[in-house]
Design an enzyme around this catalytic site. Structure first.
Site, PDB file in Angstrom:
ATOM      1  CE1 TYR A  99       0.649   3.528  -1.201  1.00  0.00           C
ATOM      2  CE2 TYR A  99      -0.399   1.931  -2.658  1.00  0.00           C
ATOM      3  CZ  TYR A  99      -0.005   3.232  -2.388  1.00  0.00           C
ATOM      4  OH  TYR A  99      -0.283   4.236  -3.287  1.00  0.00           O
ATOM      5  CG  ASP A 150       3.860  18.283   1.258  1.00  0.00           C
ATOM      6  OD1 ASP A 150       3.259  17.709   0.337  1.00  0.00           O
ATOM      7  OD2 ASP A 150       4.934  17.859   1.739  1.00  0.00           O
ATOM      8  CE  LYS A 188      -2.999   5.009  -1.214  1.00  0.00           C
ATOM      9  NZ  LYS A 188      -3.323   6.443  -1.130  1.00  0.00           N
ATOM     10  CG  ASN A 234      -2.865  13.565  -3.098  1.00  0.00           C
ATOM     11  OD1 ASN A 234      -2.955  12.576  -3.817  1.00  0.00           O
ATOM     12  ND2 ASN A 234      -1.789  14.348  -3.071  1.00  0.00           N
TER      13      ASN A 234
HETATM   14  P1  NDP Z   1       4.481  12.113  -3.691  1.00  0.00           P
HETATM   15  O1  NDP Z   1       5.441  11.438  -2.785  1.00  0.00           O
HETATM   16  O2  NDP Z   1       4.984  12.988  -4.774  1.00  0.00           O
HETATM   17  O3  NDP Z   1       3.424  12.966  -2.856  1.00  0.00           O
HETATM   18  C1  NDP Z   1       2.962  12.584  -1.599  1.00  0.00           C
HETATM   19  C2  NDP Z   1       2.921  13.814  -0.744  1.00  0.00           C
HETATM   20  O4  NDP Z   1       2.339  13.488   0.524  1.00  0.00           O
HETATM   21  C3  NDP Z   1       4.321  14.359  -0.483  1.00  0.00           C
HETATM   22  O5  NDP Z   1       4.343  15.727  -0.812  1.00  0.00           O
HETATM   23  C4  NDP Z   1       4.524  14.100   1.002  1.00  0.00           C
HETATM   24  O6  NDP Z   1       5.283  15.066   1.696  1.00  0.00           O
HETATM   25  C5  NDP Z   1       3.105  14.133   1.532  1.00  0.00           C
HETATM   26  N1  NDP Z   1       3.043  13.416   2.795  1.00  0.00           N
HETATM   27  C6  NDP Z   1       3.527  12.184   3.071  1.00  0.00           C
HETATM   28  N2  NDP Z   1       3.293  11.882   4.353  1.00  0.00           N
HETATM   29  C7  NDP Z   1       2.648  12.932   4.903  1.00  0.00           C
HETATM   30  C8  NDP Z   1       2.152  13.208   6.190  1.00  0.00           C
HETATM   31  N3  NDP Z   1       2.260  12.318   7.175  1.00  0.00           N
HETATM   32  N4  NDP Z   1       1.554  14.400   6.405  1.00  0.00           N
HETATM   33  C9  NDP Z   1       1.437  15.298   5.423  1.00  0.00           C
HETATM   34  N5  NDP Z   1       1.892  15.096   4.176  1.00  0.00           N
HETATM   35  C10 NDP Z   1       2.489  13.918   3.903  1.00  0.00           C
HETATM   36  O7  NDP Z   1       3.605  10.942  -4.297  1.00  0.00           O
HETATM   37  P2  NDP Z   1       2.308  10.935  -5.217  1.00  0.00           P
HETATM   38  O8  NDP Z   1       1.961  12.286  -5.677  1.00  0.00           O
HETATM   39  O9  NDP Z   1       2.512   9.845  -6.174  1.00  0.00           O
HETATM   40  O10 NDP Z   1       1.218  10.424  -4.156  1.00  0.00           O
HETATM   41  C11 NDP Z   1       0.014  11.097  -3.855  1.00  0.00           C
HETATM   42  C12 NDP Z   1      -1.036  10.080  -3.476  1.00  0.00           C
HETATM   43  O11 NDP Z   1      -1.297   9.251  -4.598  1.00  0.00           O
HETATM   44  C13 NDP Z   1      -0.650   9.137  -2.348  1.00  0.00           C
HETATM   45  O12 NDP Z   1      -1.756   8.956  -1.492  1.00  0.00           O
HETATM   46  C14 NDP Z   1      -0.310   7.838  -3.067  1.00  0.00           C
HETATM   47  O13 NDP Z   1      -0.491   6.723  -2.260  1.00  0.00           O
HETATM   48  C15 NDP Z   1      -1.302   7.903  -4.211  1.00  0.00           C
HETATM   49  N6  NDP Z   1      -0.993   7.059  -5.352  1.00  0.00           N
HETATM   50  C16 NDP Z   1       0.124   7.280  -6.092  1.00  0.00           C
HETATM   51  C17 NDP Z   1       0.382   6.483  -7.185  1.00  0.00           C
HETATM   52  C18 NDP Z   1       1.579   6.653  -8.065  1.00  0.00           C
HETATM   53  O14 NDP Z   1       1.808   5.817  -8.937  1.00  0.00           O
HETATM   54  N7  NDP Z   1       2.373   7.698  -7.905  1.00  0.00           N
HETATM   55  C19 NDP Z   1      -0.525   5.374  -7.551  1.00  0.00           C
HETATM   56  C20 NDP Z   1      -1.687   5.267  -6.716  1.00  0.00           C
HETATM   57  C21 NDP Z   1      -1.904   6.085  -5.655  1.00  0.00           C
HETATM   58  P3  NDP Z   1       6.878  15.206   1.587  1.00  0.00           P
HETATM   59  O15 NDP Z   1       7.041  16.560   1.005  1.00  0.00           O
HETATM   60  O16 NDP Z   1       7.373  15.073   2.968  1.00  0.00           O
HETATM   61  O17 NDP Z   1       7.375  14.115   0.713  1.00  0.00           O
END
Ligand code: NDP
Length: 255
Positions: A162, A38, A166, A91
């Site tokens: 976005y 992360d 995607k 992810n």
């Molecule tokens: P979260 O924000 O809970 O999780 C995303 C995670 O990615 C966070 O832990 C974040 O870290 C980490 N992250 C962000 N940028 C980076 C980076 N540059 N390098 C390393 N880690 C990074 O959101 P979701 O669990 O909802 O999202 C997970 C995936 O699912 C994403 O790709 C999102 O686009 C996709 N998605 C989500 C949907 C939804 O409705 N929730 C719908 C469709 C797709 P940090 O701890 O800094 O926040």
């Protein structure tokens, strides 16, 4: 009964929260040895603590998926710890509000916002695959799952970069599936609908009722409902599946 991922080593990016964390707990339930990556080291450690508390095995990693050297180091660390990389769930991702683009139409996005969105949500997935694939080829195979979105299949107003990222993730997924099919590497994507994570909290507060009207199930998905699909795609039960994009969206894309 044997777990569906018994003995497999797995890397999950964005594993510090939401969908990544829920998937980690499901992978652990099925017997995988995990590396949780992360941007936030503390968040990755918290997921590791939850996996360990549930009786699983996990290590934490941190780094920005937009940096090639950081991604390479993550994969090296997994292989040093577990000897191989069987499954990778790419992810990590961000939403428009995280690049100050919430509510903005295409022409209103700042150059920097667009670039950062593409860097994390598209280039980050490519960089992960770039460094995972050689390891998987060298060890004789593997499974990759990328996180797409319903936004990878349709347009969504005020989400232009976005949506572009995607759509790109699905293109990368299909192309890699073709390129590495004879290397015993399967590459698939999961396309979540609206899921209960911190990413959607603000949007749901503002527009939740309106958005749920468009979801046949009339509810958001839970992160675990994505994790179960990812686990299946990483297991041997999906042995004839590659280049596919599985919608997990409460029926959204059927309309
Ligand atoms: P979260 O924000 O809970 O999780 C995303 C995670 O990615 C966070 O832990 C974040 O870290 C980490 N992250 C962000 N940028 C980076 C980076 N540059 N390098 C390393 N880690 C990074 O959101 P979701 O669990 O909802 O999202 C997970 C995936 O699912 C994403 O790709 C999102 O686009 C996709 N998605 C989500 C949907 C939804 O409705 N929730 C719908 C469709 C797709 P940090 O701890 O800094 O926040």
């Amino acid at each position: 009964m044997a777990g569906m991922l018994d003995g497999k080593s797995a890397l999950i990016t964005g594993g510090g929260g939401g969908i990544g964390r829920a998937t980690a707990l499901i992978f652990a339930r099925e017997g995988a040895r995990l590396a949780i990556a992360d941007a936030s080291e503390d968040a990755a450690r918290e997921t590791v603590a939850q996996v360990n508390a549930a009786g699983g095995q996990a290590m934490s990693l941190s780094g920005d998926v937009t940096e090639s050297a950081a991604v390479q180091a993550m994969i090296k660390a997994v292989v040093s710890a577990y000897g191989r990389l069987d499954c990778a769930f790419n992810n990590a991702g961000i939403a428009g509000y995280q690049v100050d683009a919430g509510g903005k139409r295409t022409h209103e996005w700042a150059d920097e916002s667009f670039d950062r969105m593409i860097a994390v949500n598209l280039r980050g997935v490519w960089l992960c695959m770039k460094h995972e694939l050689p390891q998987m080829m060298a060890q004789g195979g593997g499974k990759i799952v990328n996180t797409g979105s319903i936004a990878g299949l349709i347009g969504l107003p005020t989400s232009s970069a976005y949506v572009a990222a995607k759509h790109g993730v699905l293109g990368l997924t299909k192309t890699a599936a073709l390129e590495y099919a004879t290397d015993n590497i399967r590459v698939n994507a999961v396309c979540p609908g609206y899921i209960e994570t911190k990413m959607t909290e603000d949007t749901m507060r503002r527009r939740g009722a309106e958005l749920m009207e468009k979801v046949p199930f009339r509810r958001m998905g839970k992160p675990e409902e994505i994790g179960e699909m990812v686990m299946w795609l990483c297991s041997d039960r999906s042995s004839y599946v590659s280049g596919a994009c599985y919608n997990v969206d409460g029926g959204y894309m059927a309309i």
